[in-house]
Design an enzyme around this catalytic site. Structure first.
Site, PDB file in Angstrom:
ATOM      1  N   HIS A 158       0.810  -1.221   0.000  1.00 25.15           N
ATOM      2  CA  HIS A 158       0.000   0.000   0.000  1.00 25.15           C
ATOM      3  C   HIS A 158       0.843   1.272   0.000  1.00 25.15           C
ATOM      4  CE1 HIS A 158       0.400  -0.196   4.526  1.00 25.15           C
ATOM      5  NE2 HIS A 158       0.407   1.113   4.395  1.00 25.15           N
ATOM      6  N   ASP A 188       0.093  -7.604   1.334  1.00 32.40           N
ATOM      7  CA  ASP A 188       0.583  -6.238   1.517  1.00 32.40           C
ATOM      8  C   ASP A 188       2.104  -6.168   1.538  1.00 32.40           C
ATOM      9  OD1 ASP A 188       0.156  -3.506   1.685  1.00 32.40           O
ATOM     10  OD2 ASP A 188       0.200  -3.484   3.865  1.00 32.40           O
ATOM     11  N   SER A 265       4.691   2.456   7.985  1.00 38.19           N
ATOM     12  CA  SER A 265       4.350   1.385   7.060  1.00 38.19           C
ATOM     13  C   SER A 265       5.546   0.969   6.221  1.00 38.19           C
ATOM     14  CB  SER A 265       3.244   1.844   6.108  1.00 38.19           C
ATOM     15  OG  SER A 265       1.992   1.817   6.717  1.00 38.19           O
TER      16      SER A 265
END
Length: 429
Positions: A158, A188, A265
């Site tokens: 993402h 992911d 992230s």
């Protein structure tokens, strides 16, 4: 999965692609970036969260001797005499140079442009009608870490999803254009490559041996604050995607209380030896000390496939399911609109069969209760999903099930999971 932050309706987990994105009209990018920098606004989001905006234009501070670091693998520095030195500081010194900031951009249609083209607004505003560009630039901010000296980087899917341009900034201030070698929205995980040599690298650990209570260290760029280090413990392992609140993913997450924020992230979660045991991915909005990471064993297996072929194939049956309990049975049987009659108190209840899927072709029906896969009992939906994930595309899965109370055996040939469906289907193995 080119979705930009979206919220799961059944949880407080905010799912976003390079989650720290903010739309910016092309004509005003520079001016707005200066405003944001001056105001010190920040956010974005790991896998989650966000009611704020990303910090734009931040750069990593150059170290005193970047040339030395650029040409050799990171080694442990000796602490100055009399200085305070502890294991976390040592690990941060070792691993920090191999943790990178990933900036990404993409151009999208401006949703407000169409509204202001409406004749009603034009008649209302007349000559004062604001000028809205048809296109906007979205900027994203995330983290990653280098796994070999030739510039291969692991991050979250993402973080780079839908990006037209990716740049990678090292701790020493050097910036390289990045190429996305592949991404897998189902887990992911993504791989980015930069054209460089002799880069500092991380050490890869073993996430299968992790135990709750072990030390956990996160390094990343939360809110644009490069190379931030936080410490905590491994709170739990094996948290299913359903438990975390993102059931479209196929990951058994590591849970940690090490502080993870928007911008972390794709950064590494480390053990007490400074080895990477996970990729920081998600938090739960409004909670404290609830962060989640993809186990490095899962991420490494996915990244190897992405490097080899640019894609990953996940086995797929095509059912929506729920763990059957006496309470679920009673709720379904008492609901005249459910269209189902359930006779069992345990197993995995098929709620829906996706049209033209392998399950549909094999004759599975809504209301079937699956008890075993290839002779192994599956007590809940997560166990069934793991059994499917452990198989291979094109292989038959033998399902022992009950239909209207009658025992049956059905063979289903696993298909390849349709990637686009990762954004839309819940609990669909």
């Amino acid at each position: 999965m080119p979705t930009y932050p979206k919220y799961d309706s059944n949880s407080n987990v905010v799912i976003g692609s390079s989650s720290h994105r903010r739309r910016i009209p092309q004509k005003s990018v520079a001016a707005l970036a200066l405003v944001l920098l001056g105001a010190g606004l920040g956010v974005g989001g790991d896998y989650l969260f966000a009611h704020n905006s990303p910090v734009l234009g931040t750069t990593a501070a150059a170290e005193s001797n970047p040339a030395t670091q650029a040409n050799s693998q990171v080694t442990t520095p000796s602490p100055a005499e009399g200085s305070v030195y502890n294991p976390v500081a040592r690990i941060a010194q070792q691993v920090g140079p191999a943790v990178v900031r990933i900036d990404s951009t993409r151009t999208v249609n401006n949703p407000n442009a169409q509204m202001f083209n409406d004749p009603f607004f034009r008649n209302f505003f007349g000559s004062q009608m604001p000028q809205m560009p048809n296109k906007e630039v979205e900027r994203g901010l995330g983290s990653g870490f280098i796994i070999n000296k030739d510039g291969t980087i692991l991050t979250n899917a993402h973080v780079v999803d839908g990006s037209e341009k990716v740049s990678v900034t090292l701790k020493d201030g050097r910036t390289f254009p990045g190429k996305v070698m592949g991404k897998d929205p189902v887990t992911d995980v993504a791989v980015v490559k930069v054209d460089a040599k002799n880069l500092p690298v991380v050490k890869i650990g073993d996430s299968k041996t992790l135990q709750p209570g072990e030390t956990a260290i996160a390094i990343g760029n939360p809110l644009g604050l490069d190379n931030t280090v936080t410490e905590g413990i491994i709170s739990a392992t094996g948290r299913s995607s359903g438990q975390v609140g993102i059931p479209d993913k196929r990951v058994n997450f590591i849970q940690t209380d090490a502080a993870i924020n928007p911008g972390n992230s794709g950064g590494p979660l480390l053990n007490q030896n400074g080895e990477v045991v996970g990729i920081n991915t998600a938090i739960i909005q409004g909670a404290q000390g609830l962060g989640f990471a993809i186990p490095i064993d899962t991420a490494k297996g996915i990244s190897d496939q992405l490097i080899a072929s640019g894609k990953v194939e996940h086995p797929f049956l095509g059912i929506q399911m729920v763990t059957l309990t006496p309470e679920v049975k009673q709720e379904i049987n008492s609901n005249p609109n459910s269209g189902l009659s359930v006779y069992d108190n345990s197993g995995v209840l098929v709620m829906k069969v996706v049209p033209d899927s392998p399950a549909a072709k094999a004759g599975l029906r809504a209301g079937d209760v699956i008890g075993k896969v290839n002779g192994q009992a599956v007590k809940d939906a997560d166990a069934l999903q793991q059994a499917v994930e452990s198989s291979k595309v094109g292989k038959n899965l033998q399902l022992d099930l009950k239909r209207n109370g009658q025992q049956m055996n059905v063979a289903v040939k696993a298909g390849a999971y349709p990637t686009a469906q990762a954004d839309t289907e819940d609990q669909t193995p």
